[in-house]
Design an enzyme around this catalytic site. Structure first.
Site, PDB file in Angstrom:
ATOM      1  N   ASN A  49       0.841  -1.204   0.000  1.00 43.71           N
ATOM      2  CA  ASN A  49       0.000   0.000   0.000  1.00 43.71           C
ATOM      3  C   ASN A  49       0.875   1.253   0.000  1.00 43.71           C
ATOM      4  O   ASN A  49       1.946   1.280   0.595  1.00 43.71           O
ATOM      5  CB  ASN A  49      -1.012  -0.005   1.149  1.00 43.71           C
ATOM      6  CG  ASN A  49      -0.409  -0.241   2.506  1.00 43.71           C
ATOM      7  OD1 ASN A  49       0.600  -0.912   2.633  1.00 43.71           O
ATOM      8  ND2 ASN A  49      -1.039   0.301   3.532  1.00 43.71           N
ATOM      9  N   ILE A  50       0.394   2.256  -0.689  1.00 38.98           N
ATOM     10  CA  ILE A  50       1.144   3.513  -0.825  1.00 38.98           C
ATOM     11  C   ILE A  50       0.191   4.642  -0.438  1.00 38.98           C
ATOM     12  O   ILE A  50      -0.787   4.910  -1.146  1.00 38.98           O
ATOM     13  CB  ILE A  50       1.658   3.696  -2.270  1.00 38.98           C
ATOM     14  CG1 ILE A  50       2.497   2.481  -2.690  1.00 38.98           C
ATOM     15  CG2 ILE A  50       2.460   4.988  -2.395  1.00 38.98           C
ATOM     16  CD1 ILE A  50       2.874   2.450  -4.168  1.00 38.98           C
ATOM     17  N   GLU A  51       0.438   5.223   0.709  1.00 41.18           N
ATOM     18  CA  GLU A  51      -0.480   6.249   1.214  1.00 41.18           C
ATOM     19  C   GLU A  51      -0.063   7.644   0.759  1.00 41.18           C
ATOM     20  O   GLU A  51       1.002   7.832   0.151  1.00 41.18           O
ATOM     21  CB  GLU A  51      -0.536   6.164   2.745  1.00 41.18           C
ATOM     22  CG  GLU A  51      -1.068   4.810   3.180  1.00 41.18           C
ATOM     23  CD  GLU A  51      -1.360   4.708   4.660  1.00 41.18           C
ATOM     24  OE1 GLU A  51      -0.880   5.546   5.448  1.00 41.18           O
ATOM     25  OE2 GLU A  51      -2.082   3.752   5.029  1.00 41.18           O
ATOM     26  N   CYS A  60      -4.169   0.612  -2.437  1.00 45.81           N
ATOM     27  CA  CYS A  60      -3.984  -0.631  -1.695  1.00 45.81           C
ATOM     28  C   CYS A  60      -2.923  -1.509  -2.363  1.00 45.81           C
ATOM     29  O   CYS A  60      -2.698  -1.431  -3.574  1.00 45.81           O
ATOM     30  CB  CYS A  60      -5.279  -1.439  -1.655  1.00 45.81           C
ATOM     31  SG  CYS A  60      -6.613  -0.636  -0.795  1.00 45.81           S
ATOM     32  N   GLU A  62      -3.055  -4.640  -3.079  1.00 49.47           N
ATOM     33  CA  GLU A  62      -3.595  -5.548  -4.102  1.00 49.47           C
ATOM     34  C   GLU A  62      -3.667  -4.869  -5.462  1.00 49.47           C
ATOM     35  O   GLU A  62      -3.342  -5.454  -6.492  1.00 49.47           O
ATOM     36  CB  GLU A  62      -5.000  -6.021  -3.705  1.00 49.47           C
ATOM     37  CG  GLU A  62      -5.073  -6.824  -2.423  1.00 49.47           C
ATOM     38  CD  GLU A  62      -5.238  -5.967  -1.174  1.00 49.47           C
ATOM     39  OE1 GLU A  62      -4.727  -4.831  -1.156  1.00 49.47           O
ATOM     40  OE2 GLU A  62      -5.863  -6.443  -0.216  1.00 49.47           O
ATOM     41  N   CYS A  93     -10.168  -5.002   0.205  1.00 49.88           N
ATOM     42  CA  CYS A  93     -11.281  -4.048   0.279  1.00 49.88           C
ATOM     43  C   CYS A  93     -12.174  -4.192  -0.961  1.00 49.88           C
ATOM     44  O   CYS A  93     -11.809  -4.829  -1.951  1.00 49.88           O
ATOM     45  CB  CYS A  93     -10.759  -2.617   0.395  1.00 49.88           C
ATOM     46  SG  CYS A  93     -10.265  -1.884  -1.169  1.00 49.88           S
ATOM     47  N   CYS A  96     -10.695  -3.095  -4.352  1.00 50.19           N
ATOM     48  CA  CYS A  96      -9.728  -4.067  -4.901  1.00 50.19           C
ATOM     49  C   CYS A  96     -10.446  -5.300  -5.464  1.00 50.19           C
ATOM     50  O   CYS A  96     -10.057  -5.847  -6.486  1.00 50.19           O
ATOM     51  CB  CYS A  96      -8.723  -4.478  -3.838  1.00 50.19           C
ATOM     52  SG  CYS A  96      -7.548  -3.158  -3.479  1.00 50.19           S
TER      53      CYS A  96
HETATM   54  N1  THU Z   1      -5.263  -1.347   2.427  1.00 51.30           N
HETATM   55  C1  THU Z   1      -4.713  -2.216   1.529  1.00 51.30           C
HETATM   56  O1  THU Z   1      -3.566  -2.066   1.117  1.00 51.30           O
HETATM   57  N2  THU Z   1      -5.489  -3.256   1.093  1.00 51.30           N
HETATM   58  C2  THU Z   1      -6.770  -3.472   1.460  1.00 51.30           C
HETATM   59  O2  THU Z   1      -7.444  -4.322   0.917  1.00 51.30           O
HETATM   60  C3  THU Z   1      -7.347  -2.672   2.544  1.00 51.30           C
HETATM   61  C4  THU Z   1      -6.610  -1.446   2.921  1.00 51.30           C
HETATM   62  C5  THU Z   1      -4.448  -0.228   2.887  1.00 51.30           C
HETATM   63  C6  THU Z   1      -4.921   1.124   2.464  1.00 51.30           C
HETATM   64  C7  THU Z   1      -4.381   2.018   3.545  1.00 51.30           C
HETATM   65  O3  THU Z   1      -3.071   2.379   3.213  1.00 51.30           O
HETATM   66  C8  THU Z   1      -4.335   1.136   4.769  1.00 51.30           C
HETATM   67  O4  THU Z   1      -4.468  -0.193   4.305  1.00 51.30           O
HETATM   68  C9  THU Z   1      -5.405   1.413   5.784  1.00 51.30           C
HETATM   69  O5  THU Z   1      -6.657   1.408   5.222  1.00 51.30           O
END
Ligand code: THU
Length: 236
Positions: A49-51, A60, A62, A93, A96
């Site tokens: 994940n890259i925020e 996310c 995935e 999520c 995804c």
């Molecule tokens: N996140 C994912 O990488 N995959 C998911 O299916 C659910 C959420 C990440 C997004 C965000 O960076 C962090 O988890 C918290 O929501």
């Protein structure tokens, strides 16, 4: 389709997901996720994940893995392993799942895991039971919604009109039932779309026959047929 992953393959995919998670950029949520996506050709694409400080651009793990693979010319997927920094195995999520839905079949394996070594294997069918299928999902309710204003514009509803509407709605129910079978079987390819098109044609022609049965076709019957044709995309 194809063989299921062996325990060794699952282990290797999980190792790749753990490795991907180490590169997660999750400075805001501190919730790190790693995904490893396996193609049928045996290639593994990793994603984390890259925020973002603006939050909504966050992607996310995935989807990162998915997009890396697709942009690399690979879209024939067999499985994905997902691990987060949480103690509980984290399911993908909804966004995804929808993105995956575009490229995977119902037997695509979704392997959820955690650092304690818990492994929860799912099929994509279980992860996303009722996929969105564009164009083929028009059902009874949609037809009723376009027909209702026509039959309600005057106070009376003739026996002929009522017969026609009931006939159409019954046919649409059968069509809906057929589509549900396709969706539950995970069969939504071109062949099924063609069958839906044929069935829609039949629904329309049969409605025309019912409207013509008394050899006159009222304005309202005509309007109903017109709306039906538009909704079912029938070339008249
Ligand atoms: N996140 C994912 O990488 N995959 C998911 O299916 C659910 C959420 C990440 C997004 C965000 O960076 C962090 O988890 C918290 O929501």
């Amino acid at each position: 389709m194809g063989d299921k992953l062996s325990p060794e393959q699952i282990d290797a995919l999980i190792t790749a997901a753990v490795d991907a998670r180490s590169r997660a950029y999750a400075v805001y949520s501190n919730f790190k996720v790693g995904a490893a996506l396996l193609t049928r050709e045996g290639k593994v694409y990793q994603g984390c994940n890259i925020e973002n400080i603006s939050f909504t651009p966050t992607v996310c793990a995935e989807r990162v893995a998915m997009f890396k693979a697709i942009s690399d010319g690979n879209m024939n997927f067999q499985a994905v392993a997902i691990i987060s920094s949480d103690a509980t195995p984290t399911p993908p999520c909804g966004v995804c799942r929808q993105v995956m839905s575009e490229f995977v079949d119902d037997d695509f394996e979704v392997i959820l895991t955690n650092d304690a070594g818990r492994i929860l294997p799912f099929s994509f069918r279980e992860v996303l039971p009722m996929r969105f299928v564009p164009q083929s999902t028009i059902g009874k309710q949609d037809v009723w919604e376009v027909i209702r204003p026509i039959i309600q514009q005057d106070d009376k509803i003739s026996e002929d009109e009522s017969k026609l509407v009931q006939h159409i709605l019954r046919d649409m129910e059968t069509l809906e039932h057929q589509i549900t079978i396709f969706i539950n079987d995970g069969k939504i390819g071109e062949e099924e779309r063609e069958r839906v098109r044929e069935f829609r044609q039949r629904v329309y022609r049969s409605a025309v026959d019912v409207a013509h049965a008394d050899l006159t076709i009222s304005d309202e019957e005509q309007a109903i047929l017109q709306k039906l044709a538009e909704l079912l995309e029938i070339d008249q």
